[in-house]
Design a protein around this motif. Sequence first.
Motif, PDB file in Angstrom:
ATOM      1  N   ARG A  48      58.681  39.405  30.541  1.00 14.76           N
ATOM      2  CA  ARG A  48      57.780  39.791  29.589  1.00 14.76           C
ATOM      3  C   ARG A  48      57.797  39.245  28.397  1.00 14.76           C
ATOM      4  O   ARG A  48      58.705  38.769  27.773  1.00 14.76           O
ATOM      5  CB  ARG A  48      58.225  41.393  28.988  1.00 14.76           C
ATOM      6  N   GLN A  49      56.267  38.981  27.829  1.00 14.94           N
ATOM      7  CA  GLN A  49      55.968  38.065  26.528  1.00 14.94           C
ATOM      8  C   GLN A  49      56.721  36.825  26.510  1.00 14.94           C
ATOM      9  O   GLN A  49      57.803  36.763  25.624  1.00 14.94           O
ATOM     10  CB  GLN A  49      56.227  39.248  25.444  1.00 14.94           C
ATOM     11  N   ARG A  50      56.323  35.826  27.239  1.00 17.20           N
ATOM     12  CA  ARG A  50      56.945  34.846  27.600  1.00 17.20           C
ATOM     13  C   ARG A  50      56.142  33.543  26.812  1.00 17.20           C
ATOM     14  O   ARG A  50      55.239  33.667  27.006  1.00 17.20           O
ATOM     15  CB  ARG A  50      57.352  34.654  28.883  1.00 17.20           C
ATOM     16  N   PRO A  51      56.934  32.961  25.982  1.00 21.27           N
ATOM     17  CA  PRO A  51      56.041  31.800  25.411  1.00 21.27           C
ATOM     18  C   PRO A  51      55.776  30.661  26.496  1.00 21.27           C
ATOM     19  O   PRO A  51      56.599  30.495  27.154  1.00 21.27           O
ATOM     20  CB  PRO A  51      57.116  31.071  24.494  1.00 21.27           C
ATOM     21  N   VAL A  52      54.535  30.314  26.567  1.00 21.76           N
ATOM     22  CA  VAL A  52      53.888  29.373  27.331  1.00 21.76           C
ATOM     23  C   VAL A  52      53.124  28.600  26.586  1.00 21.76           C
ATOM     24  O   VAL A  52      52.031  29.155  26.090  1.00 21.76           O
ATOM     25  CB  VAL A  52      53.232  30.098  28.536  1.00 21.76           C
ATOM     26  N   GLY A  53      53.332  26.907  26.446  1.00 18.74           N
ATOM     27  CA  GLY A  53      52.468  26.336  25.684  1.00 18.74           C
ATOM     28  C   GLY A  53      52.494  26.727  24.161  1.00 18.74           C
ATOM     29  O   GLY A  53      53.435  27.226  23.595  1.00 18.74           O
ATOM     30  N   ASN A  54      51.198  27.021  23.919  1.00 20.51           N
ATOM     31  CA  ASN A  54      50.971  27.509  22.621  1.00 20.51           C
ATOM     32  C   ASN A  54      50.566  29.061  22.501  1.00 20.51           C
ATOM     33  O   ASN A  54      49.996  29.683  21.563  1.00 20.51           O
ATOM     34  CB  ASN A  54      49.674  26.772  21.825  1.00 20.51           C
ATOM     35  N   TYR A  55      50.773  29.641  23.665  1.00 17.69           N
ATOM     36  CA  TYR A  55      50.314  31.152  23.802  1.00 17.69           C
ATOM     37  C   TYR A  55      51.831  31.836  24.211  1.00 17.69           C
ATOM     38  O   TYR A  55      52.872  31.678  24.676  1.00 17.69           O
ATOM     39  CB  TYR A  55      49.345  31.410  24.799  1.00 17.69           C
ATOM     40  N   ILE A  56      51.691  33.184  24.103  1.00 15.21           N
ATOM     41  CA  ILE A  56      52.528  34.260  24.599  1.00 15.21           C
ATOM     42  C   ILE A  56      52.080  35.029  25.950  1.00 15.21           C
ATOM     43  O   ILE A  56      50.983  35.588  25.672  1.00 15.21           O
ATOM     44  CB  ILE A  56      52.936  35.098  23.584  1.00 15.21           C
ATOM     45  N   ALA A  57      52.603  34.886  27.079  1.00 20.48           N
ATOM     46  CA  ALA A  57      51.850  35.544  28.151  1.00 20.48           C
ATOM     47  C   ALA A  57      52.540  37.024  28.217  1.00 20.48           C
ATOM     48  O   ALA A  57      53.755  37.004  27.926  1.00 20.48           O
ATOM     49  CB  ALA A  57      52.354  34.589  29.467  1.00 20.48           C
ATOM     50  N   LEU A  64      55.973  31.933  41.010  1.00 19.67           N
ATOM     51  CA  LEU A  64      54.389  32.022  41.567  1.00 19.67           C
ATOM     52  C   LEU A  64      53.645  31.163  40.458  1.00 19.67           C
ATOM     53  O   LEU A  64      52.362  30.957  40.912  1.00 19.67           O
ATOM     54  CB  LEU A  64      54.003  33.338  41.538  1.00 19.67           C
ATOM     55  N   MET A  65      54.179  31.059  39.479  1.00 17.44           N
ATOM     56  CA  MET A  65      53.238  30.018  38.417  1.00 17.44           C
ATOM     57  C   MET A  65      51.849  30.856  38.058  1.00 17.44           C
ATOM     58  O   MET A  65      50.856  30.668  38.016  1.00 17.44           O
ATOM     59  CB  MET A  65      52.579  28.731  38.993  1.00 17.44           C
ATOM     60  N   LEU A  66      52.321  32.113  38.012  1.00 19.12           N
ATOM     61  CA  LEU A  66      51.233  33.387  37.714  1.00 19.12           C
ATOM     62  C   LEU A  66      51.646  34.177  36.317  1.00 19.12           C
ATOM     63  O   LEU A  66      52.784  34.567  35.875  1.00 19.12           O
ATOM     64  CB  LEU A  66      51.641  34.370  38.799  1.00 19.12           C
ATOM     65  N   ALA A  87      42.185  28.163  30.565  1.00 27.28           N
ATOM     66  CA  ALA A  87      42.029  26.864  31.005  1.00 27.28           C
ATOM     67  C   ALA A  87      43.192  26.030  30.469  1.00 27.28           C
ATOM     68  O   ALA A  87      43.733  24.982  31.546  1.00 27.28           O
ATOM     69  CB  ALA A  87      40.751  26.124  30.469  1.00 27.28           C
ATOM     70  N   GLN A  88      43.879  26.187  29.372  1.00 26.96           N
ATOM     71  CA  GLN A  88      44.826  25.705  29.018  1.00 26.96           C
ATOM     72  C   GLN A  88      46.205  25.884  29.839  1.00 26.96           C
ATOM     73  O   GLN A  88      47.019  24.986  29.968  1.00 26.96           O
ATOM     74  CB  GLN A  88      45.122  25.828  27.554  1.00 26.96           C
ATOM     75  N   LEU A  89      46.358  27.221  30.076  1.00 31.31           N
ATOM     76  CA  LEU A  89      47.474  27.619  31.092  1.00 31.31           C
ATOM     77  C   LEU A  89      47.228  27.084  32.344  1.00 31.31           C
ATOM     78  O   LEU A  89      48.260  26.693  32.828  1.00 31.31           O
ATOM     79  CB  LEU A  89      47.689  29.016  30.949  1.00 31.31           C
ATOM     80  N   GLN A  90      46.235  27.046  32.797  1.00 34.55           N
ATOM     81  CA  GLN A  90      46.085  26.460  34.359  1.00 34.55           C
ATOM     82  C   GLN A  90      46.170  24.869  34.191  1.00 34.55           C
ATOM     83  O   GLN A  90      46.784  24.316  35.120  1.00 34.55           O
ATOM     84  CB  GLN A  90      44.280  26.452  34.499  1.00 34.55           C
ATOM     85  N   ALA A  91      45.907  24.242  33.008  1.00 30.74           N
ATOM     86  CA  ALA A  91      46.487  22.936  32.970  1.00 30.74           C
ATOM     87  C   ALA A  91      47.854  22.611  32.903  1.00 30.74           C
ATOM     88  O   ALA A  91      48.327  21.591  33.454  1.00 30.74           O
ATOM     89  CB  ALA A  91      45.795  22.438  31.644  1.00 30.74           C
ATOM     90  N   LEU A  92      48.507  23.653  32.603  1.00 30.40           N
ATOM     91  CA  LEU A  92      50.168  23.577  32.907  1.00 30.40           C
ATOM     92  C   LEU A  92      50.625  24.131  34.283  1.00 30.40           C
ATOM     93  O   LEU A  92      51.805  23.977  34.523  1.00 30.40           O
ATOM     94  CB  LEU A  92      50.856  24.677  31.742  1.00 30.40           C
ATOM     95  N   GLY A  93      49.386  24.418  35.092  1.00 29.32           N
ATOM     96  CA  GLY A  93      49.774  24.751  36.192  1.00 29.32           C
ATOM     97  C   GLY A  93      49.833  26.431  36.845  1.00 29.32           C
ATOM     98  O   GLY A  93      50.120  26.729  37.810  1.00 29.32           O
ATOM     99  N   PHE A  94      49.419  27.258  35.588  1.00 29.83           N
ATOM    100  CA  PHE A  94      49.442  28.419  35.728  1.00 29.83           C
ATOM    101  C   PHE A  94      48.034  29.143  36.277  1.00 29.83           C
ATOM    102  O   PHE A  94      47.076  28.548  36.060  1.00 29.83           O
ATOM    103  CB  PHE A  94      49.897  29.335  34.617  1.00 29.83           C
TER     104      PHE A  94
END
Length: 127
Positions: A48-57, A64-66, A87-94
Amino acid sequence: MPELENNFYNKNLKPLARNMRNDSTKAEIRLWCEILSGKRMLGYGFRRQRPVGNYIADFLCKELMLIVEVDGYSHNFKMEEDVKRDAQLQALGFTTLRFSDREVMQDIENVWRTLEFWIFEGENSLS
């Protein structure tokens, strides 16, 4: 997969992510408790609420890279921002799957089926 973790994990967002976990919406809590916690989703673990790049998912499965997002009312006015973010998260593979608060609260079974379908499709494309 620790090397992958270092490619997208943003430790600077960790305090904000912790605060967001403690201030989750009803829909986020329901999705977590009924579907994503405890590896209930076909044995895959989510965070839950996981930092990814400049965002928090909202929810993230590294295996699953989901990323699963639960969009409240405010997202109706942030569509361009969400497209940029995805798009930025997709560039990281998600891959990002988005559900509205309403979907989670009123049709949790369809959310479950959508996630299962996405996972089955992904697993079948690897075989």
